[in-house]
Design an enzyme around this catalytic site. Structure first.
Site, short mmCIF file in Angstrom:
data_model
loop_
_atom_site.label_atom_id
_atom_site.label_comp_id
_atom_site.label_asym_id
_atom_site.label_seq_id
_atom_site.Cartn_x
_atom_site.Cartn_y
_atom_site.Cartn_z
N THR A 113 34.92 51.10 31.95
CA THR A 113 33.63 50.90 31.02
C THR A 113 33.48 49.43 32.31
O THR A 113 34.61 48.54 32.57
CB THR A 113 33.57 50.71 30.17
OG1 THR A 113 31.94 50.27 29.58
CG2 THR A 113 34.11 49.96 29.37
N GLY A 114 32.21 48.40 31.99
CA GLY A 114 32.09 47.56 32.31
C GLY A 114 32.13 47.03 33.80
O GLY A 114 32.90 47.95 35.00
N GLY A 149 36.48 46.55 34.41
CA GLY A 149 36.78 47.56 34.63
C GLY A 149 36.65 48.26 35.44
O GLY A 149 37.67 48.31 36.42
N SER A 195 37.52 33.23 30.16
CA SER A 195 36.06 33.26 30.10
C SER A 195 35.91 32.26 29.82
O SER A 195 36.67 31.16 29.21
CB SER A 195 35.63 34.18 28.76
OG SER A 195 34.07 33.89 27.95
N TYR A 213 37.65 35.11 19.02
CA TYR A 213 37.30 35.27 20.61
C TYR A 213 37.25 34.45 21.29
O TYR A 213 38.34 34.58 21.92
CB TYR A 213 36.24 35.86 20.83
CG TYR A 213 35.49 35.86 21.78
CD1 TYR A 213 36.27 37.00 22.61
CD2 TYR A 213 34.73 35.33 23.05
CE1 TYR A 213 35.84 37.79 23.92
CE2 TYR A 213 34.13 35.86 24.43
CZ TYR A 213 35.35 36.80 24.96
OH TYR A 213 34.24 37.56 25.98
#
Length: 320
Positions: free
Chosen positions: A53-54, A56, A179, A204
Site C-alpha cells: 500500500t501507499g 511502498g 520522517s 511515533y
C-alpha cells in the site's frame, strides 16, 4: 452571534474558493521533488517492506518498471498479492513477488530472512518502508511498544539478518523511510517502550528519530563495504498510515490538496535507491530528492551508539 456565524461561513467560503482556484499551483508545490534519474535496474534485486500500500507499493512499481526483481514483504499477504496483481496488470513485464513478513514478530522476521537467504542469491536494494503511526498503546509479540518495535527494532533485526547478503552483492543500498517527525522525537532510554506514560504522537516521533540514528550508526559501521544507507522524509503523504487517528484522517481528507499522493511521496525513496550520483553517499537524510535538515538529536553519535547497543540487547543479537 448571527453576524459572527455569517462572517465565519463567508470566510470559509472565500478560503474554499481560493483553494479551488489555486489548486493546480498548490498541487504543483505540494508534489515536491521528482526523481529524474533514468537509471536501469536490470539484473538487480530489491526488497521493500510494507509494499502492499501507499508509498511502498509505488516504490515497488517504479523499481519493477526499471527492471528490478522486486520482493514485496507484507504482513497481509492477500493485500500484497492484490498490489502485485495491479502492478503486473499495468506492467506485464514487471517481476514482483510477495512474501510474508510481520515486523511486529521477531520469529516472523527470522523465518522470512531464513527463507529469503535460502532462495535469493543477491540483494542490491533494501527499503525499510513499512511503518505504523499513532496507533493506540499496543505491544508487539515480543513485548516491544508497537512504534519502536515495528518502525525501528523490526527493521533493525531484518537488516542485521540480510547485511551479509547485501555486502556480498555490493554495490548495494539501504533506504530507511523516516520522517520530518524525527525533529520532535527524543530517545527515552529510561522508558523506550512508553510504559511510564504513553502518547501515540511522541511514540511515533521517537521511532522516526530512531530511524535517523540507525542510519547514521549503520553508515559508520558499513564504511568501506560499498553498502550505503540513507534515510528519507517522504513528505506529508495522503495514505492509510493515519488509519489509527480519526482526527488525522479528517484533517488529511479536508486538506488533501496540500498533501502528496503516494506516487509523489515515493520519489525520494526511489531517488535514494537508484540515483547514480548517490553511489558513495551514506549516512545522510533526504527529502524531495535533496539533502535535508537533521535535528540535533538526530546528529548525536553518542545517542546513535547507545541506541544501537540497546537495540542489540533488546533483540538478543550482536552486530558490530
Amino acid at each position: 452571534a448571527v453576524m459572527l456565524l455569517l462572517l465565519i461561513v463567508a470566510g470559509l467560503g472565500v478560503v474554499t474558493l481560493l483553494v479551488i482556484l489555486f489548486a493546480p499551483h498548490i498541487r504543483k508545490y505540494a508534489a515536491g521533488g521528482v526523481c529524474s534519474s533514468t537509471a536501469s535496474l536490470d539484473g538487480k534485486v530489491a526488497l521493500i517492506t510494507g509494499a502492499n500500500t501507499g508509498i511502498g507499493k509505488e516504490t515497488a512499481l517504479e523499481l519493477a518498471v526499471r527492471g528490478a526483481r522486486v520482493i514485496m514483504a507484507c504482513r497481509n499477504v492477500d493485500k500484497g498479492e492484490e498490489a502485485a496483481d495491479s502492478i503486473r496488470a499495468a506492467h506485464p513485464e514487471a517481476q514482483v513477488e510477495v512474501r510474508e513478513l510481520d515486523l511486529a514478530d521477531t520469529c516472523s522476521i527470522r523465518a522470512f530472512a531464513q527463507k529469503f537467504l535460502g532462495e535469493v542469491n543477491s540483494l542490491h536494494i533494501l527499503i525499510n518502508n513499512a511503518g505504523v503511526m499513532m496507533c493506540p498503546y499496543t505491544k508487539t509479540i515480543d513485548g516491544f511498544e508497537m512504534h519502536i518495535g515495528v518502525n525501528h527494532l523490526g527493521h533493525f533485526l531484518l537488516t542485521s539478518l540480510l547485511i551479509g547478503l547485501l555486502k556480498r552483492s555490493a554495490p548495494a543500498r539501504i533506504v530507511v523511510v523516516s520522517s520530518l517527525a524525527h525533529n520532535f522525537g527524543w530517545i527515552r532510554f529510561h522508558d523506550l517502550h512508553s510504559q511510564g506514560s504513553y502518547n501515540s504522537g511522541l511514540a511515533y516521533c521517537q521511532s522516526k528519530l530512531a530511524n535517523v540514528l540507525f542510519t547514521r550508526e549503520c553508515a559508520r559501521k558499513l564504511k568501506g563495504t560499498d553498502v550505503t544507507v540513507n534515510s528519507v522524509h517522504p513528505g506529508t503523504v495522503n495514505s492509510d498510515l493515519t488509519r489509527h487517528s480519526t482526527l488525522m484522517t479528517i484533517f488529511f481528507t479536508v486538506f488533501s490538496t496540500f498533501l502528496k499522493t503516494p506516487r509523489e511521496g515515493a520519489q525520494t525513496s526511489i531517488y535514494c535507491a537508484v540515483a547514480d550520483e548517490l553511489h558513495s553517499i551514506s549516512g545522510k537524510h533526504f527529502s524531495d530528492c535533496a539533502p535535508a535538515f537533521v535535528a540535533p538529536q538526530g546528529r548525536s553519535e553518542d545517542t546513535a551508539r547507545r541506541l544501537w547497543a540497546a537495540s542489540c540487547e533488546l533483540l538478543g543479537i550482536e552486530w558490530d
